[in-house]
Design a protein around this motif. Sequence first.
Motif, PDB file in Angstrom:
ATOM      1  N   SER A  85       0.818  -1.211   0.000  1.00 12.68           N
ATOM      2  CA  SER A  85       0.000   0.000   0.000  1.00 12.68           C
ATOM      3  C   SER A  85       0.850   1.258   0.000  1.00 12.68           C
ATOM      4  O   SER A  85       0.577   2.214  -0.733  1.00 12.68           O
ATOM      5  CB  SER A  85      -0.928   0.008   1.227  1.00 12.68           C
ATOM      6  OG  SER A  85      -1.593   1.240   1.358  1.00 12.68           O
ATOM      7  N   GLU A 317      -9.867   4.958  -1.612  1.00 15.59           N
ATOM      8  CA  GLU A 317      -8.802   5.268  -0.653  1.00 15.59           C
ATOM      9  C   GLU A 317      -9.138   4.775   0.759  1.00 15.59           C
ATOM     10  O   GLU A 317      -8.228   4.570   1.567  1.00 15.59           O
ATOM     11  CB  GLU A 317      -8.506   6.773  -0.618  1.00 15.59           C
ATOM     12  CG  GLU A 317      -9.709   7.653  -0.344  1.00 15.59           C
ATOM     13  CD  GLU A 317     -10.349   8.164  -1.622  1.00 15.59           C
ATOM     14  OE1 GLU A 317     -10.883   9.292  -1.586  1.00 15.59           O
ATOM     15  OE2 GLU A 317     -10.296   7.458  -2.636  1.00 15.59           O
ATOM     16  N   THR A 318     -10.413   4.569   1.035  1.00 12.87           N
ATOM     17  CA  THR A 318     -10.780   4.014   2.341  1.00 12.87           C
ATOM     18  C   THR A 318     -10.226   2.602   2.481  1.00 12.87           C
ATOM     19  O   THR A 318      -9.773   2.199   3.556  1.00 12.87           O
ATOM     20  CB  THR A 318     -12.310   3.979   2.517  1.00 12.87           C
ATOM     21  OG1 THR A 318     -12.821   5.317   2.453  1.00 12.87           O
ATOM     22  CG2 THR A 318     -12.701   3.352   3.853  1.00 12.87           C
ATOM     23  N   TRP A 319     -10.225   1.852   1.404  1.00 12.41           N
ATOM     24  CA  TRP A 319      -9.765   0.468   1.433  1.00 12.41           C
ATOM     25  C   TRP A 319      -8.249   0.335   1.317  1.00 12.41           C
ATOM     26  O   TRP A 319      -7.663  -0.564   1.928  1.00 12.41           O
ATOM     27  CB  TRP A 319     -10.431  -0.323   0.305  1.00 12.41           C
ATOM     28  CG  TRP A 319     -11.897  -0.519   0.540  1.00 12.41           C
ATOM     29  CD1 TRP A 319     -12.925   0.261   0.082  1.00 12.41           C
ATOM     30  CD2 TRP A 319     -12.511  -1.541   1.326  1.00 12.41           C
ATOM     31  NE1 TRP A 319     -14.136  -0.214   0.524  1.00 12.41           N
ATOM     32  CE2 TRP A 319     -13.918  -1.328   1.295  1.00 12.41           C
ATOM     33  CE3 TRP A 319     -12.021  -2.634   2.037  1.00 12.41           C
ATOM     34  CZ2 TRP A 319     -14.818  -2.156   1.955  1.00 12.41           C
ATOM     35  CZ3 TRP A 319     -12.923  -3.460   2.706  1.00 12.41           C
ATOM     36  CH2 TRP A 319     -14.298  -3.223   2.650  1.00 12.41           C
ATOM     37  N   GLY A 345      -5.187   1.928   4.662  1.00 21.36           N
ATOM     38  CA  GLY A 345      -6.492   1.443   4.246  1.00 21.36           C
ATOM     39  C   GLY A 345      -7.179   0.494   5.207  1.00 21.36           C
ATOM     40  O   GLY A 345      -6.572  -0.046   6.146  1.00 21.36           O
TER      41      GLY A 345
END
Length: 412
Positions: A85, A317-319, A345
């Motif tokens: 990430s 972007e939350t994940w 995330g």
Amino acid sequence: MSRAISTITHFIAGFFSLKNYTLRNYTAYLLVIMCIQYIPIESRAGVSPVKVLTMVLTPLIFLRYFTLNKGVFLTAIYGLWILFSASIINEDKYRPSTIIYLWMFLLTYMAFYTFINNQRVFTIKFFIRFVKGFIMVLFCTLIVQQAFLVIGIKYFPLINLCQILDRGIGANSLSYEPSSAARTFAVLYYAYLKCNEYVSGRKLSFLELFRGEHKSTTLMFLWSMLTMGSGTAFICLGILSLYFMRGAYTLLAIPILAGVIAVMSSLEIKQFERAYTVTEATLDGEDANIREADVSASTRITPILNTIYKMDLSKTETWVGEGTDTGLSYRASGKRLMGDINDYGFIAFLLSLCLVFGCAIRFFSLGTIMFFLGLGGSTSNNAYGWGLLMIFTCVTYFYHLKQKNQLLIEDA
């Protein structure tokens, strides 16, 4: 008290022994160094050279005892996702130093988990003695600090008195602030309760803790929690009180709790009032009121409320996160989410929960409440947070041995 002093002396002597106790005592040293903060050497913020040196040495020792186990697997999966990430998905904000530092914590935890679960370096009796000794050392340090405060000395680095708090005799013991000392005391005492429960085969009663071998440890714990000047300490005491909520105690819980609240309120103890306000604001879901009542508590509780009520799962972007240290930029505005969701995330957060509840904490236990309310559900670059997870790991290890009738009571 003399027995506790003898325990500490035995532990120190054993640490420098080159016999079969070396790995056991190094594992105990890991617990200590991760849970304390000696400010004159380590400072209150930033990277501790003592901890870095320890986390560099530990993986080298780990190589000798390497075993592919659940702890290694879950920790590696979590760490690899963060690396992916941070360096691939959000490479514009990639900070190698931050990721390397996190991986030092992860490798140290892999080693600790292996030492406990595969090398079986601790027997439950040794661990109980260790916890009692640890509580005593933290208590004695606090007492010395409080004695200095009583005579008017508010700053004395040699005894870790490095921050002027103006909270009467409230002090930080061997931590960087009273609230972190409160969480350390609480987790240690929780471990003490659970491990003695496993040895005796039953839960300890409240009155039993004030008799016999438990008396000195209980009194040291309570004095520390009630006088260190931390609202977090009162919240931790409230959580620990749930341990006794069974049978007749459950029926008495409401009037006892109401009585305690009334007495503490009448004494006008600022830390208790702050803890009460934080609890009330948390139940109302008012994060602004939490920040107003206790800034320290808000850094852990507000992200929980944000995650429950404000997190948008429809956003990519939350994940996968928004990049390294994004969460820090949201901290001042009160928009930060739990753990490292902002940085790496929601997937990273779920993997961290798999690690925590797969290796360190049984989900249906008080440890879960302590993890979320005390540590904010986080496994970030925070040494004492990982130290507390290590203590929980020991408790869970002994729980599983007890379930299998394989619990080793005698000393190693």
